[in-house]
Design an enzyme around this catalytic site. Structure first.
Site, PDB file in Angstrom:
ATOM      1  N   LYS A 188       0.837  -1.205   0.000  1.00  0.00           N
ATOM      2  CA  LYS A 188       0.000   0.000   0.000  1.00  0.00           C
ATOM      3  C   LYS A 188       0.869   1.252   0.000  1.00  0.00           C
ATOM      4  O   LYS A 188       0.590   2.221  -0.698  1.00  0.00           O
ATOM      5  CB  LYS A 188      -0.930   0.002   1.226  1.00  0.00           C
ATOM      6  N   GLN A 236      -4.364  -1.164   9.694  1.00  0.00           N
ATOM      7  CA  GLN A 236      -4.230  -2.493   9.097  1.00  0.00           C
ATOM      8  C   GLN A 236      -4.763  -3.556  10.062  1.00  0.00           C
ATOM      9  O   GLN A 236      -4.334  -3.621  11.214  1.00  0.00           O
ATOM     10  CB  GLN A 236      -2.754  -2.765   8.747  1.00  0.00           C
ATOM     11  N   ASP A 252     -11.023   3.288   4.455  1.00  0.00           N
ATOM     12  CA  ASP A 252     -11.353   1.863   4.348  1.00  0.00           C
ATOM     13  C   ASP A 252     -12.864   1.630   4.406  1.00  0.00           C
ATOM     14  O   ASP A 252     -13.331   0.524   4.128  1.00  0.00           O
ATOM     15  CB  ASP A 252     -10.677   1.083   5.496  1.00  0.00           C
TER      16      ASP A 252
END
Ligand code: NDP
Length: 283
Positions: free
Chosen positions: A54, A98, A121
């Site tokens: 990422k 994460q 997200d």
């Protein structure tokens, strides 16, 4: 018949190109690059790879990524403090935590602490609710990527029978909602589904996210169906999906490979969401 194999990397490249151009314009207009804060807690090997990928992609498209690499034993309140600072930091556009998190940290508390307008997200309950209500703010990256993959085939979704196998909050449920919004007739299957083979055989569009290598057999695929395999399974055979690819490709009309299907699109959609967050903030 052999299926057309959908090239997720090529689709992702188109998204990166667009985001890259937008990032250049953004920098020219606002004197800074869009910025994504990435919080990684502990040293889960898969998370290490995802975070590295990422951040590499962020750099390539002109998005600044700032890593908060936190020790596995950190307590929840310290993580919430960091998120609170990032929420009010005017130089940060998006915040990504994460997953999975170590056991002492409650995922729900962490995800709810992120400012909804920086929640790239799309896991904040407010953003999940907006998706449910049909007016999404940020669409979670993997489901957003799945939708782009389906769109790329030009298969009309209205009225089609779509089956989503897996009901997680990050993949299965939001994907089902997006397909519903596209007017597909949607069935969600899970580990208690009675006749999974029969459900899959009825699917014009089959999305599989169960985390079991080759859990979906090739002879469960409706001839000509579109199959999106979200699974990422690492074992002694290497990397593989949740669908028996070799068998399924003989029946499907379109199929995504693993690797090279949904994975690349997930990161591309993260870049796209971050760019969107930056633009909205400056507006
Ligand atoms: P979860 O473990 O959270 O959910 C799995 C779901 O599959 C559950 O709903 C479970 O049912 C269901 N399930 C498990 N086994 C079966 C079975 N044999 N038959 C029917 N249903 C079953 O997984 P995630 O949604 O987080 O991830 C799924 C897969 O997708 C994983 O391989 C993961 O690595 C991958 N993934 C890939 C991404 C990408 O970018 N390509 C991003 C995110 C995930 P129940 O609810 O009843 O337990």
């Amino acid at each position: 018949m052999s299926a057309r194999i959908i090239d997720g990397k090529a689709l992702a490249a188109v998204v990166y190109e667009k985001v890259g151009r937008e990032a250049v314009d953004f920098r020219a207009e606002h004197g800074r690059s869009p910025a994504l804060a990435v919080i990684k807690i502990g040293n889960d090997p898969a998370s290490e790879i995802y975070v590295r990928n990422k951040r590499r992609k962020s750099r390539e498209v002109g998005i600044t990524s700032i890593l908060h690499d936190l020790p596995a034993e950190i307590d929840e309140s310290a993580v919430l403090d960091i998120i609170a600072q990032l929420n009010v930091d005017p130089t940060i556009d998006g915040i990504l935590v994460q997953l999975p998190l170590p056991p002492q940290i409650r995922t729900e508390n962490v995800l709810s602490a992120i400012a909804p307008d920086k929640d790239v997200d799309g896991f904040h309950p407010q953003n999940q609710g907006k998706l449910l209500a049909g007016c999404p703010n940020f669409i979670p990256c993997t489901p957003a990527g799945i939708l782009e993959i389906i769109r790329s085939t030009n298969i009309a979704m209205p009225g089609r029978k779509a089956v989503v196998v897996g009901r997680s909050n990050i993949v299965g449920k939001p994907t089902a909602l997006l397909l519903l919004q596209e007017h597909a007739t949607v069935t969600i299957c899970h580990s208690r589904t009675q006749d999974l083979a029969a459900e899959c055989r009825a699917a014009d569009i089959l999305v599989v996210a169960i985390g079991r290598r080759a859990g979906i057999r090739g002879d469960w695929i409706k001839p000509g169906a579109l199959v999106v395999d979200v699974g990422i399974n690492r074992d002694e055979q290497g990397l593989g999906g949740d669908v028996d690819f070799d068998q399924a490709r003989e029946r499907a009309g379109f199929i995504t490979p693993v690797p090279g299907g949904v994975g690349p699109m997930t990161i591309a959609m993260l870049m796209s969401n971050t760019m969107q967050a930056a633009r909205r903030k400056e507006e």
